[in-house]
Every structure is written in structure tokens, then in C-alpha cells.
Write an enzyme that holds these catalytic residues in place. Structure first.
Site, mmCIF file in Angstrom:
data_model
loop_
_atom_site.group_PDB
_atom_site.id
_atom_site.type_symbol
_atom_site.label_atom_id
_atom_site.label_comp_id
_atom_site.label_asym_id
_atom_site.label_seq_id
_atom_site.Cartn_x
_atom_site.Cartn_y
_atom_site.Cartn_z
ATOM 1 N N ASP A 207 0.837 -1.200 0.000
ATOM 2 C CA ASP A 207 0.000 0.000 0.000
ATOM 3 C C ASP A 207 0.876 1.256 0.000
ATOM 4 O OD1 ASP A 207 -2.823 0.949 0.388
ATOM 5 O OD2 ASP A 207 -1.944 1.903 2.146
ATOM 6 N N GLU A 257 14.783 -15.033 -0.020
ATOM 7 C CA GLU A 257 15.208 -16.158 0.827
ATOM 8 C C GLU A 257 14.254 -17.333 0.691
ATOM 9 O OE1 GLU A 257 15.589 -15.059 4.938
ATOM 10 O OE2 GLU A 257 16.785 -13.291 4.437
HETATM 11 C C1 NOJ Z 1 -4.391 2.903 -0.901
HETATM 12 C C2 NOJ Z 1 -5.512 1.955 -0.649
HETATM 13 O O1 NOJ Z 1 -5.767 1.219 -1.807
HETATM 14 C C3 NOJ Z 1 -6.670 2.806 -0.212
HETATM 15 O O2 NOJ Z 1 -7.869 2.079 -0.153
HETATM 16 C C4 NOJ Z 1 -6.342 3.431 1.115
HETATM 17 O O3 NOJ Z 1 -7.368 4.325 1.474
HETATM 18 C C5 NOJ Z 1 -5.026 4.207 1.043
HETATM 19 N N1 NOJ Z 1 -4.012 3.510 0.330
HETATM 20 C C6 NOJ Z 1 -4.509 4.486 2.430
HETATM 21 O O4 NOJ Z 1 -4.053 3.304 3.023
#
Ligand code: NOJ
Length: 553
Positions: A207, A257
Site C-alpha cells: 500500500d 530467501e
Molecule cells: C491505498 C488503498 O488502496 C486505499 O484504499 C487506502 O485508502 C489508502 N491507500 C490508504 O491506506
């Protein structure tokens, strides 16, 4: 597991199906999807023919951002199930030949994470605060945020705590950013990677991978826009900072790994092909989402430009291209393509960008099917977001009182946010929640449009011409034709409104071709066997508008 998925480089060609667990399938009847629901639907995924699933966060979370606010990275949210059920799901998916990728959220934790709670309790100047980004405010008594950075969801990116310090959150206040310079942060996340790799998980979707490093002077933005222009020589202070690459080199060493190798896919919104490719150098991430493809309007020149730029930039670092049409953050492709495609904001991806434009959903559905076949014919990997295989449109009319996305609240009710693509799936045409929950269960956590029965999986199962059967046929053929997963493409001349390309010939000299008509007039197809078409061809075998065909020529 079939041979292809047992290969160490399975991630180079995988079709990955995204599961948004809250909305996939609810087995226990509380109106929220769960791990047991995913397990129950594995036969659907196996029959669809996907190589892997990516599960959006399933960890304990206060759910201020639907699970992207994680309070414990090494457990399962009780609403979703237990660690034992997660282990069982991984084993069952593997038995069905499906890899399992999970989501890691390393830019921020929840404000309920033990480390943030400890930081708050320990107070200013404590070592605990150094894991996060606490600063004194500006103004005569520190009453102003430390700089002018804005939250991605709207409003300032800083929140003040009772002792007067401010902490940074590039997203919701419940999502404090961590300081990736801190060895404690690095050790914590490395332990999390190993925790799940050791349990058999095959990879992570990362993310906000482009947000983890910051310019530690924390300079004001002073109106600086992002993405930066293609030729910009300066960096943005909190997106795509060069310091992020060193983190991923460390992570790659951990993934390497393991055998078969574990893989990473970065969520990286940088808007510049060469900057994206930098994350995909051989000692960094394996793959990244190709958001330029997702955002390209349904126009031949734009699509071709993005396809060419993607292939060239990925080839330069030896990484496989990937292709994606939707996810849980963007307006569903059916509803995007239902609108006039000219003159859109180049970053248009959410419902808010499209709402002023009249929608023709039948046209959008036709284009989305054509786009799916186009995507699945391109070299590299592809992502399918749950519900795309059913042709689901965006739910545009969710009543304001039912909306849950922090975007809606932080925008002061001006942007409906992302709930419209997160509505629980329709599995059966009959039933109180179209089979999302058992009958008699609590209402789904987001309301489903009342006219979704025709989209239900059981209404499309076995029906020739349905979107579900098209996806099944395409994924089956993609596997059978092996050559689709690797290699390059050669553009063919189909006229200015047509995207036509061939993939390398097989041993018998047979070439796979993909033709997409983006114009308003039918076009002649070359000789050859038609393998699959996204909608019916004309009686004289011409390719109608907004149809893709796969051919052997
Ligand atoms: C990207 C994620 O896909 C989204 O749903 C989220 O709100 C933001 N990152 C923050 O984590």
C-alpha cells in the site's frame, strides 16, 4: 498446482484477482464479508481460472479506512475470522492452484496500533515518538500545523494531540505515518513479512509504496502539484522520494530467501513511466500496478501510447508489464467507459470525475468487456477486481447516510468517494442480499442497488455471451495459449481507430492476434480462426465498434 504456477517466476504472467474481503462473501450473516466466505467461493475462483488472489487488508482494524488502518499486522480482524481460518484458506487456495497475495500497509499504522499508543503515552521527546512523525506546530503557541501538507482524503495532513504536538497522516487522522528511517520500524515490518511468508503467503501488495520516504526537512508544498511533469528535476517532498528504494531492496532480500520466490506488487501512483520503472529494478519490487492503463480513456491513441510506454519502460529494467482496469479505490470500468471519453482530467479515476457526464451503461459494459480482452492479450500480468467478471457497474446512488468512505467525510460531503465500487457482490439473482449473506442475515454493510439480479454470478453461469463466461473463456484460453503470458507484441495496421497486434508466432508459425475496434464503423478482420470475441461479430464477420476479438492467424 499446475506447472505454470509452481515456477519461480509465476508473478511474471499471473492473472491476479483482487478480493475486497468486506464485500466478497459473508458466510456468518453479519452483513460483512469474511474469510469463511472467501473459502466458500474458492470453486468460483478456480473455475474462473485466476492464477492468484490478492486479499485487501484482513487485519485487526478500527476500520476508519476499511482496514487500511491496521492495529495488528500479525492477526486477523475478528469480523473477518481467525488466523486458523486464514491458514486454512492459504492451504485450500494452494490446493486449487491459486497463489495468495496479501496487503501490507507500511506507510502508516492505525492510531490504535500498540506502537502509536505507546508513542502517545510516552510524550514529546520520547524514543517511542520517533517511530512516528511528531513535530511542534507553527504559530506563537504551536497552534498551526508544522507545514502545509494535505491529507489525501482532504484537510490538513496533521492532527494535534493533547500535549500540543502534531503528528503526520497523509490519509485519515486514524492512520499516522511512520518514520521509515527508524530501525525499529524496519525491524517491525520485516518481522511481519516473515510472519506471513512463513505461513505460506506468496506475496504482498504494498500500500502507498511511493509514500514511505519523506523529505525530512518537511518543506511546505507551496502549491506543488503531483504527479510532477515528465521532465521534472526536483522531487516531491512526500511522494516518490528516492529514499524509498533502499527500503524495497531490503524487502527483496527477504522475499528472495524463500522458495518458490515470494513476490511484491507495489501500489505506486507516480504518473511518470521511468519513475515507476525505478521501483522494478531487479533488486527491488517484482511488479507494480499500471495505473496509466487504468486511467487511459477509451480512445485508440491514448491506449496505444500507454501500452507502448509501459512495454518500453518495463523492458528497460527487465520487469514484466502489468495491466489493470479497476480496484477498490476507483470508479468501476463499466461506469467510466459509459461516459464521453474526450477531455477528461488525465488523472480521472473516481466517480467524482465522471458524475457530470451522462452515462450509457450498456455502452460502458460493452467497452469494459472489450477492454478486458485487450488487457488479457497483452504481455505480462493482469489484475481483475472482484465483480469485473460480472460486469458490475459503479453503485452511484448510495444514499449519503449510508456512505462510509473517509473521503466523503474529509471532503465535507463534496466527494462520494469510493464506496460505489465496494458494494457487496451479487452471487444469486434471488435472495435478500443477492446471496452475499445467507437469508435472514443483517443487511449488507453497504446497500446493493435493487436492480442487480442480472449481474448475479448464478444468472450468468453457463449463459453464452455473459460477462462471466467471457472471462472464464479468456482465462482458459490465456493458459492454453501459454505464449500470451510472455513476450512482446507487434502492432498491425487495422486503421486509425483500431488497436491490432500480434504476439510472437508459436512453433507451427501460428500467430495470436488481438483486434479492438474503438471507432464507430465496423472494420474488416484478417483471415484466421476467431478464438473469442467480447461481443458478437457482424453477420459478415466484421468487427463492430467497441468489440475485441482474439484470432489465430
Ligand atoms: C491505498 C488503498 O488502496 C486505499 O484504499 C487506502 O485508502 C489508502 N491507500 C490508504 O491506506
Amino acid at each position: 498446482m499446475d506447472g505454470r504456477n509452481a515456477r519461480d517466476d509465476w508473478w511474471r504472467h499471473a492473472v491476479v484477482y483482487q478480493i475486497y474481503p468486506r464485500s466478497f462473501a459473508d458466510a456468518n450473516g453479519d452483513g460483512v464479508g469474511d474469510v469463511a466466505g472467501i473459502r466458500a467461493k474458492l470453486p468460483h475462483l478456480a473455475a474462473l481460472g485466476v492464477d492468484a488472489i490478492w486479499i485487501s487488508p484482513w487485519y485487526p482494524s478500527p476500520m476508519v479506512d476499511a482496514g487500511y488502518d491496521v492495529s495488528d499486522y500479525r492477526d486477523i480482524e475478528p469480523v473477518f475470522g481467525t488466523l486458523g481460518e486464514a491458514d486454512a484458506l492459504v492451504a485450500e487456495a494452494h490446493a486449487a492452484g491459486i497463489k495468495v497475495i496479501i496487503d501490507i500497509v507500511p506507510n502508516h499504522t492505525s492510531d490504535q496500533h500498540a506502537l502509536f499508543r505507546a508513542a502517545l503515552a510516552a510524550g514529546p521527546g520520547s524514543p517511542e515518538r520517533e517511530l512516528y512523525i511528531f513535530r511542534e506546530g507553527r504559530g506563537s503557541s504551536g497552534e498551526l500545523p508544522p507545514n502545509d501538507w494535505q491529507s489525501n482524503f482532504g484537510g490538513p495532513a496533521w492532527t494535534r494531540v493533547a500535549d500540543g504536538q502534531w503528528y503526520l497522516h497523509l490519509f485519515a487522522p486514524g492512520q499516522p505515518d511512520v518514520d521509515w528511517r527508524h530501525p525499529g520500524v524496519r525491524a517491525e515490518f520485516e518481522q511481519t513479512l516473515r510472519f506471513w511468508f512463513d505461513r505460506g503467503v506468496d506475496g504482498f501488495r504494498i500500500d502507498v509504496a511511493h509514500g514511505m520516504a519523506k523529505d525530512w526537512e518537511l518543506p511546505d508544498l507551496d502549491g506543488l502539484e503531483f504527479p510532477l511533469p515528465e521532465d521534472a528535476e526536483h522531487d516531491h517532498p512526500h511522494w516518490d522520494q528516492p529514499g524509498v528504494h533502499e527500503i524495497f531492496r531490503e524487502w527483496r532480500r527477504v522475499a528472495d530467501e524463500y522458495r518458490p520466490s515470494r513476490a511484491f506488487c507495489g501500489e505506486i501512483w507516480v504518473g511518470r513511466a521511468h519513475r515507476l520503472a525505478a521501483y522494478l529494478r531487479p533488486d527491488e519490487l517484482h511488479t507494480a500496478f499500471n495505473f496509466d492503463f487504468l486511467m487511459a480513456p477509451w480512445l485508440p491513441g491514448e491506449l496505444r501510447r500507454v501500452i507502448d510506454a509501459t512495454i518500453a519502460s518495463h523492458a528497460a529494467v527487465g520487469a514484466p508489464p502489468t495491466w489493470v482496469l479497476g480496484n477498490h479505490d476507483v470508479c468501476r470500468p463499466v461506469s467510466r467507459y459509459a461516459r464521453d471519453q474526450h477531455g477528461l482530467d488525465p488523472m480521472a479515476r473516481n466517480l467524482v470525475h465522471y458524475q457530470g457526464r451522462p452515462a450509457d451503461l450498456a455502452l460502458g459494459g460493452r467497452r469494459a468487456r472489450a477492454a478486458a480482452l485487450l488487457m488479457l492479450a497483452l504481455p505480462g500480468g493482469a489484475y481483475v477486481y472482484q465483480g469485473e467478471e460480472l460486469g458490475l457497474p459503479e453503485a452511484e446512488d448510495i444514499p449519503a447516510e449510508a456512505l462510509q468512505d473517509p473521503v466523503w467525510f474529509q471532503s465535507g460531503g463534496t466527494d462520494k468517494g469510493r464506496d460505489g465500487c465496494r458494494v457487496p457482490l451479487p452471487w444469486t439473482a434471488a435472495g435478500e442480499s443477492f446471496g452475499f449473506s445467507p437469508d435472514g442475515a443483517a443487511a449488507p454493510w453497504l446497500p446493493q442497488p435493487s436492480d442487480w439480479a442480472p449481474f448475479a454470478a448464478d444468472a450468468q453461469d453457463g449463459v453464452p455471451g455473459s460477462t462471466l463466461e467471457l472471462y472464464r473463456a479468456a482465462l482458459t484460453l490465456r493458459r492454453e495459449l501459454g505464449e500470451l503470458g510472455d513476450g512482446s507484441l507487434e502492432w498491425l495496421d487495422g486503421g486509425e481507430n483500431v488497436l491490432a497486434f500480434a504476439r510472437p508466432a508459436d512453433a507451427d508459425g501460428v500467430r495470436f492476434q488481438c483486434w479492438t475496434n474503438l471507432g464507430s464503423e465496423p472494420v474488416e478482420l484478417p483471415a484466421g480462426e476467431v478464438l473469442l470475441a467480447s461481443d458478437a461479430l457482424d453477420a459478415d464477420r466484421k468487427l463492430p465498434s467497441d468489440v475485441t476479438v482474439w484470432l489465430h492467424g
